[in-house]
Enzyme design. Structure first.
Site, PDB file in Angstrom:
ATOM      1  N   TYR A 180       0.827  -1.219   0.000  1.00 20.50           N
ATOM      2  CA  TYR A 180       0.000   0.000   0.000  1.00 20.50           C
ATOM      3  C   TYR A 180       0.860   1.268   0.000  1.00 20.50           C
ATOM      4  CZ  TYR A 180      -4.083  -2.863   0.144  1.00 20.50           C
ATOM      5  OH  TYR A 180      -5.051  -3.780  -0.205  1.00 20.50           O
ATOM      6  N   ARG A 219       1.572   1.876  -3.562  1.00 21.97           N
ATOM      7  CA  ARG A 219       0.390   2.376  -4.271  1.00 21.97           C
ATOM      8  C   ARG A 219       0.100   3.826  -3.878  1.00 21.97           C
ATOM      9  NH1 ARG A 219      -4.599  -1.158  -3.918  1.00 21.97           N
ATOM     10  NH2 ARG A 219      -5.186   0.205  -5.641  1.00 21.97           N
ATOM     11  N   ASN A 270     -12.475   2.755  -6.074  1.00 22.81           N
ATOM     12  CA  ASN A 270     -11.055   3.122  -6.125  1.00 22.81           C
ATOM     13  C   ASN A 270     -10.594   3.724  -4.804  1.00 22.81           C
ATOM     14  OD1 ASN A 270     -11.290   2.313  -8.719  1.00 22.81           O
ATOM     15  ND2 ASN A 270     -11.277   4.372  -9.618  1.00 22.81           N
ATOM     16  N   HIS A 272     -14.570   1.152  -0.924  1.00 20.72           N
ATOM     17  CA  HIS A 272     -13.428   0.295  -0.565  1.00 20.72           C
ATOM     18  C   HIS A 272     -12.361   1.060   0.219  1.00 20.72           C
ATOM     19  CE1 HIS A 272     -14.397  -2.856  -3.965  1.00 20.72           C
ATOM     20  NE2 HIS A 272     -15.216  -2.916  -2.938  1.00 20.72           N
ATOM     21  N   ASN A 291     -17.100   1.214 -20.543  1.00 18.69           N
ATOM     22  CA  ASN A 291     -15.921   0.407 -20.242  1.00 18.69           C
ATOM     23  C   ASN A 291     -15.104   0.214 -21.518  1.00 18.69           C
ATOM     24  OD1 ASN A 291     -14.878  -0.761 -17.849  1.00 18.69           O
ATOM     25  ND2 ASN A 291     -15.145  -2.792 -18.709  1.00 18.69           N
ATOM     26  N   GLU A 320     -13.907  -2.578 -22.568  1.00 22.18           N
ATOM     27  CA  GLU A 320     -14.443  -3.771 -23.224  1.00 22.18           C
ATOM     28  C   GLU A 320     -15.653  -4.210 -22.405  1.00 22.18           C
ATOM     29  OE1 GLU A 320     -11.183  -6.538 -20.899  1.00 22.18           O
ATOM     30  OE2 GLU A 320     -10.760  -5.655 -22.861  1.00 22.18           O
TER      31      GLU A 320
HETATM   32  P1  OAD Z   1     -10.610  -4.350 -12.612  1.00 24.38           P
HETATM   33  O1  OAD Z   1      -9.142  -4.311 -12.836  1.00 24.38           O
HETATM   34  O2  OAD Z   1     -11.232  -5.647 -12.227  1.00 24.38           O
HETATM   35  O3  OAD Z   1     -11.359  -3.882 -13.945  1.00 24.38           O
HETATM   36  C1  OAD Z   1     -11.007  -2.708 -14.608  1.00 24.38           C
HETATM   37  C2  OAD Z   1     -11.938  -2.531 -15.797  1.00 24.38           C
HETATM   38  O4  OAD Z   1     -11.613  -1.287 -16.406  1.00 24.38           O
HETATM   39  C3  OAD Z   1     -11.805  -3.615 -16.881  1.00 24.38           C
HETATM   40  O5  OAD Z   1     -13.101  -4.083 -17.239  1.00 24.38           O
HETATM   41  C4  OAD Z   1     -11.140  -2.885 -18.059  1.00 24.38           C
HETATM   42  O6  OAD Z   1     -11.632  -3.332 -19.316  1.00 24.38           O
HETATM   43  C5  OAD Z   1     -11.580  -1.457 -17.820  1.00 24.38           C
HETATM   44  N1  OAD Z   1     -10.636  -0.454 -18.341  1.00 24.38           N
HETATM   45  C6  OAD Z   1      -9.288  -0.503 -18.424  1.00 24.38           C
HETATM   46  N2  OAD Z   1      -8.789   0.621 -18.945  1.00 24.38           N
HETATM   47  C7  OAD Z   1      -9.848   1.435 -19.194  1.00 24.38           C
HETATM   48  C8  OAD Z   1      -9.998   2.744 -19.753  1.00 24.38           C
HETATM   49  N3  OAD Z   1      -8.951   3.474 -20.142  1.00 24.38           N
HETATM   50  N4  OAD Z   1     -11.239   3.253 -19.848  1.00 24.38           N
HETATM   51  C9  OAD Z   1     -12.331   2.535 -19.453  1.00 24.38           C
HETATM   52  N5  OAD Z   1     -12.252   1.291 -18.945  1.00 24.38           N
HETATM   53  C10 OAD Z   1     -11.035   0.754 -18.800  1.00 24.38           C
HETATM   54  O7  OAD Z   1     -10.944  -3.195 -11.564  1.00 24.38           O
HETATM   55  P2  OAD Z   1     -12.265  -2.970 -10.696  1.00 24.38           P
HETATM   56  O8  OAD Z   1     -13.479  -3.440 -11.416  1.00 24.38           O
HETATM   57  O9  OAD Z   1     -12.231  -1.588 -10.198  1.00 24.38           O
HETATM   58  O10 OAD Z   1     -11.024  -4.380  -4.584  1.00 24.38           O
HETATM   59  O11 OAD Z   1     -11.984  -3.951  -9.491  1.00 24.38           O
HETATM   60  C11 OAD Z   1     -12.919  -4.012  -8.449  1.00 24.38           C
HETATM   61  C12 OAD Z   1     -12.233  -4.309  -7.146  1.00 24.38           C
HETATM   62  O12 OAD Z   1     -11.416  -5.473  -7.289  1.00 24.38           O
HETATM   63  C13 OAD Z   1     -11.248  -3.263  -6.677  1.00 24.38           C
HETATM   64  O13 OAD Z   1     -11.848  -2.207  -5.984  1.00 24.38           O
HETATM   65  C14 OAD Z   1     -10.327  -4.040  -5.800  1.00 24.38           C
HETATM   66  C15 OAD Z   1     -10.129  -5.213  -6.706  1.00 24.38           C
HETATM   67  O14 OAD Z   1      -9.682  -6.382  -6.151  1.00 24.38           O
HETATM   68  C16 OAD Z   1     -10.347  -4.640  -3.458  1.00 24.38           C
HETATM   69  O15 OAD Z   1      -9.133  -4.562  -3.381  1.00 24.38           O
HETATM   70  C17 OAD Z   1     -11.222  -5.032  -2.310  1.00 24.38           C
END
Ligand code: OAD
Length: 235
Positions: free
Chosen positions: A53, A56, A89, A106, A198, A200
């Site tokens: 962390y 990050r 985030n 989160h 998104n 994708e």
């Molecule tokens: P993910 O990494 O699972 O997903 C990110 C999403 O963003 C994917 O579907 C990508 O296609 C999309 N993406 C990437 N670049 C992009 C861009 N430039 N514009 C638009 N979309 C884009 O991240 P989260 O869904 O945020 O939790 O993950 C959810 C949670 O899982 C997080 O908060 C974290 C993680 O484990 C904890 O740590 C508890």
């Protein structure tokens, strides 16, 4: 015009230079979730988790808000009704882009939490297992982030907002982590119009009325323009 509820994920900060979790080369390809994002991992090796962390925190401090964060802040300012921003985030880029009252379900990298007395404060840039809580003096200081197996923050408040949403958008999230991944169902039950923005299609794309594919810095400002034009026409 009705309340808008927006859920954001790591994809909205990707173009600010912060890595996502599940994209190729993402954080979960480099680190084991069990080691760095669970209470058990922290109990086993707090120094490792603090290092994760701390790194990050440094990276997030060097990142700037992008056009997508700024567009959502503009929507909050100009939409004639409430715009509720819920983010998964732990960075503060929505705030840096001008948004207010962001619901960090989160937690945040900027926060420290004492697991003995639940006191919260603004964290030092570097945290270590030797840190003591300023309130109770115990060595039980952790990042104020939600780990797997823990309950996300502000859930009652978020469900109240979803029950009154007229529009629900999920931006830059893969839809793989619950309960956030199920917000679309709450919004649908409330008869909200639902849209996914998104890069994708996400895991849950079929649950949304509409999808807009592309990088957030391009799609989000256009979507915000469309909504604000709609609001102007109805005035
Ligand atoms: P993910 O990494 O699972 O997903 C990110 C999403 O963003 C994917 O579907 C990508 O296609 C999309 N993406 C990437 N670049 C992009 C861009 N430039 N514009 C638009 N979309 C884009 O991240 P989260 O869904 O945020 O939790 O993950 C959810 C949670 O899982 C997080 O908060 C974290 C993680 O484990 C904890 O740590 C508890």
């Amino acid at each position: 015009m009705g309340k808008i509820v927006i859920l954001t994920g790591a994809g909205i900060s990707a173009e600010s230079g912060l890595g996502t979790f599940r994209d190729e080369g993402g954080l979960w390809a480099q680190h084991r979730i069990e080691d760095v994002a669970t209470p058990e991992g922290f109990a086993r090796n707090p120094a490792l988790v603090h290092r994760f962390y701390n790194a990050r925190r440094v990276q997030a401090a060097g990142a700037d808000a992008n056009a997508a964060h700024r567009a959502l802040a503009r929507l909050q300012r100009e939409w004639p009704d409430d715009v509720i921003l819920v983010t998964q985030n732990v960075d503060s880029l929505h705030e840096a882009g001008g948004a207010r009252d962001v619901i960090h379900m989160h937690g945040t990298l900027a926060g420290a939490l004492c697991s003995t007395c639940q006191h919260r404060w603004v964290s030092e840039p570097e945290m270590t297992p030797a840190d003591t809580c300023p309130a109770c003096g115990q060595r039980s200081v952790r990042p104020d982030v939600v780990w797997f197996g823990e309950m996300p923050y502000f859930m009652d408040e978020i469900y109240d907002h979803l029950a009154n949403a007229q529009i629900f958008a999920a931006i830059g999230t893969s839809g793989q982590v619950y309960p956030a991944a199920a917000f679309v169902h709450e919004a649908t039950a409330a008869d909200a119009e639902t849209v996914e923005l998104n890069l994708e299609p996400s895991e849950g794309v079929s649950y949304f009325d509409r999808k807009i594919l592309g990088p957030a810095t391009q799609t989000v400002p256009l979507w915000v323009d469309e909504l604000l034009n709609r609001a102007r026409r109805q005035n």
